[in-house]
Design a protein around this motif. Sequence first.
Motif, PDB file in Angstrom:
ATOM      1  N   VAL A  19       0.829  -1.201   0.000  1.00 15.70           N
ATOM      2  CA  VAL A  19       0.000   0.000   0.000  1.00 15.70           C
ATOM      3  C   VAL A  19       0.866   1.254   0.000  1.00 15.70           C
ATOM      4  O   VAL A  19       0.615   2.212  -0.722  1.00 15.70           O
ATOM      5  CB  VAL A  19      -0.948  -0.006   1.214  1.00 15.70           C
ATOM      6  N   ALA A  20       1.902   1.209   0.818  1.00 12.13           N
ATOM      7  CA  ALA A  20       2.770   2.382   0.913  1.00 12.13           C
ATOM      8  C   ALA A  20       3.459   2.654  -0.412  1.00 12.13           C
ATOM      9  O   ALA A  20       3.670   3.799  -0.805  1.00 12.13           O
ATOM     10  CB  ALA A  20       3.805   2.168   2.020  1.00 12.13           C
ATOM     11  N   GLN A  21       3.812   1.584  -1.115  1.00 12.95           N
ATOM     12  CA  GLN A  21       4.518   1.760  -2.380  1.00 12.95           C
ATOM     13  C   GLN A  21       3.567   2.143  -3.504  1.00 12.95           C
ATOM     14  O   GLN A  21       3.967   2.804  -4.451  1.00 12.95           O
ATOM     15  CB  GLN A  21       5.235   0.450  -2.733  1.00 12.95           C
ATOM     16  N   SER A  22       2.312   1.687  -3.413  1.00 13.91           N
ATOM     17  CA  SER A  22       1.340   1.952  -4.464  1.00 13.91           C
ATOM     18  C   SER A  22       0.435   3.093  -4.029  1.00 13.91           C
ATOM     19  O   SER A  22      -0.541   2.890  -3.323  1.00 13.91           O
ATOM     20  CB  SER A  22       0.498   0.693  -4.734  1.00 13.91           C
ATOM     21  N   SER A  23       0.767   4.284  -4.412  1.00 14.29           N
ATOM     22  CA  SER A  23      -0.038   5.442  -4.039  1.00 14.29           C
ATOM     23  C   SER A  23      -0.172   6.359  -5.245  1.00 14.29           C
ATOM     24  O   SER A  23       0.665   6.368  -6.146  1.00 14.29           O
ATOM     25  CB  SER A  23       0.582   6.190  -2.859  1.00 14.29           C
ATOM     26  N   ALA A  24      -1.252   7.119  -5.247  1.00 16.44           N
ATOM     27  CA  ALA A  24      -1.512   8.018  -6.369  1.00 16.44           C
ATOM     28  C   ALA A  24      -2.264   9.236  -5.867  1.00 16.44           C
ATOM     29  O   ALA A  24      -3.076   9.148  -4.945  1.00 16.44           O
ATOM     30  CB  ALA A  24      -2.327   7.296  -7.428  1.00 16.44           C
ATOM     31  N   THR A  25      -1.961  10.392  -6.478  1.00 13.97           N
ATOM     32  CA  THR A  25      -2.618  11.644  -6.113  1.00 13.97           C
ATOM     33  C   THR A  25      -3.437  12.144  -7.299  1.00 13.97           C
ATOM     34  O   THR A  25      -2.965  12.151  -8.440  1.00 13.97           O
ATOM     35  CB  THR A  25      -1.584  12.706  -5.712  1.00 13.97           C
ATOM     36  N   PHE A  26      -4.661  12.555  -7.010  1.00 12.51           N
ATOM     37  CA  PHE A  26      -5.574  13.069  -8.025  1.00 12.51           C
ATOM     38  C   PHE A  26      -6.045  14.460  -7.606  1.00 12.51           C
ATOM     39  O   PHE A  26      -6.225  14.733  -6.409  1.00 12.51           O
ATOM     40  CB  PHE A  26      -6.784  12.145  -8.176  1.00 12.51           C
TER      41      PHE A  26
END
Length: 653
Positions: A19-26
């Motif tokens: 989870v920590a490695q897979s992040s995205a900002t929108f």
Amino acid sequence: MRSILAAALLLTMGTADVVAQSSATFNIQLDQSSGNISSHMWGVFFEDINMGADGGIYAELVKNRSFEFDNPWMGWNKLEQSVEGTFLIVNDAKRKGNPRALKVFKPTDVKLGLQNEGFRGMGVRKGESYEFSLLYKQLKPGLRLRIELLDEENKVLGESTLALGNGAGWQNAAVKFTSSQTSAKAKLNVWFEGAGEAELDMLSLFPTETWKNRPKGLRKDMVQILADMKPGFIRFPGGCIVEGRDLANRFQWKKTVGPIEERELIINRWNTEFKHRLTPDYFQTFGLGFYEYFLLSEDIGAEPVPILNCGMACQFNTGEVVPLDELDTYIQDALDLIEFANGDVHTAWGKLRAEMGHPAPFNLKMLGVGNENWGPQYIERLAAFKKVLKDKHPEIEIIASSGTDPEGERFSFLDERLRDMKIDIIDEHYYRPPSWFLSGAARYDNYERNGSKIFAGEYASHTTRPNGPGRSTWEAALSEAAFLTGLERNADVVRMASYAPLFGHVDGWQWSPDLIWVDNLNVYGTPSYQVQKLYSLNKGTTIIPLKRNGQNATGQDSLYASSVYDETNKELIIKFINYNSTAVVADFKIDSKRKISGAATKITLANADLNIANSIEEPLQIKPRDEKVNYKGKSVKDTFAPYSFTVIKLPVK
């Protein structure tokens, strides 16, 4: 126990690392709407395929009730050996639409009866009331009927007696009784007692508890699952049955209105279409005709979107066409349908609508000309329709076909010509594998913003075909959810969308996958239904720009997103698809001068197994999970499960 706890801890730590490695900002620009969303954006498409009408939503339980099938005895069995002339099929051409009837001659010493098998059996429920009815004409008085409802093991579930009254001409008779048990495969016995001679027709059995308790109406659980979606429109009656295998077999709306007993039955074109699923008992009685269709649309708050034949039969079958100088009858059918739907009660067709029970107009606004037709011959016929319709009814928007496929030479030709003709709405269809839907989320991003609008009239993600009941998988549904973010983001271009087909009967299907599956007693929505329902119930009123690194979220890192604002409920609605096998952290940063409440509703469809599907036995393996969540300020940061579709609704002040 220690080893189990240790393993669980390691698993939790591993998930946290992912989870920590897979992040995205929108980024969401709430104050910068990019267009309006049609109030009827998400709808349904009804075609009488997979026993969707007769044997499905039309609640009649007797098959071949008027002896009009090609084989007039199909569905019926004679219960006792009878002498020659005891049963005769009489064909009286003077009887409009329904010339055949059963002539019964019974001496006193003969035991005589018939049994009807129903549509793959008859679904009946314990404690519910059923009405048997028929038309009859006395020739020699003295007959009475004993009606029996039996289960699979021939146990009598309910019975009653009906005496035929005296009088000349055709008469109606009916009797009600209650079923003592539930049975999915019941059958009906009609015993003839006494002595006499009569002609019988329209031998019918209906539950009294239909949708809105309308006599001889629709199956209430099948209508309810549609009403639960709150669809914006219903496209009807198809689909390929609009065209027919040949023009004689096309759907003709005028033969589906007026008295039920005068509606002319035809063979359903899906009867012999698929060699692996031959259905010789599939006919259309039109108990669900255009009047009932308009009523259904009105009942559930959906716009009617009728599709009419353009003078061309199915081009995959005969491809028959009407000469252009003989097209007037087809065009007049369109004009008369508008009059039937909207005309004053003093007009011919408006008067018929009123006589059927609906003096007020149905407020038809759109009309489709042709279904999946293509080529220059279609354009010629469409042009003739358009000229007359726009002259006489400029208020009616015309929907036109872009063929069978979403790309290729046929599609390109039609798309160009339809836009040159300034057709109001272009109907695009796509039945494709999940990969196509995943890669197509940006399909409409660069479409012309002015001019013709788009109707995604038929679409479904196909994993394998034919795959039958229960194989409308989560993989297919999730790929559709991803694709629909693109339709929603481009709702200023895409006016309407509907999955297809709508219904499938587990014992009588020809095509799959389908949105909703039924048997004689049950109904359930597939994972695709759950996706459609979430879009329909959360459609919003305006499009809100949502970007990731300045770009639309169309599948980068297998993430898809869109957002809308609902002016009615004062909510920002975010839709997010995580098409990864691992959880993802996403942060939606909202740019707005308005106050965003952190108390939100989060609705999730998710399952790590893409092959999972709902079924009659397990109808809710994929179902929405609602929860109340609190976010901080103008940031919606959350963890999203593997292979999930999430809807987040935030109050806006």
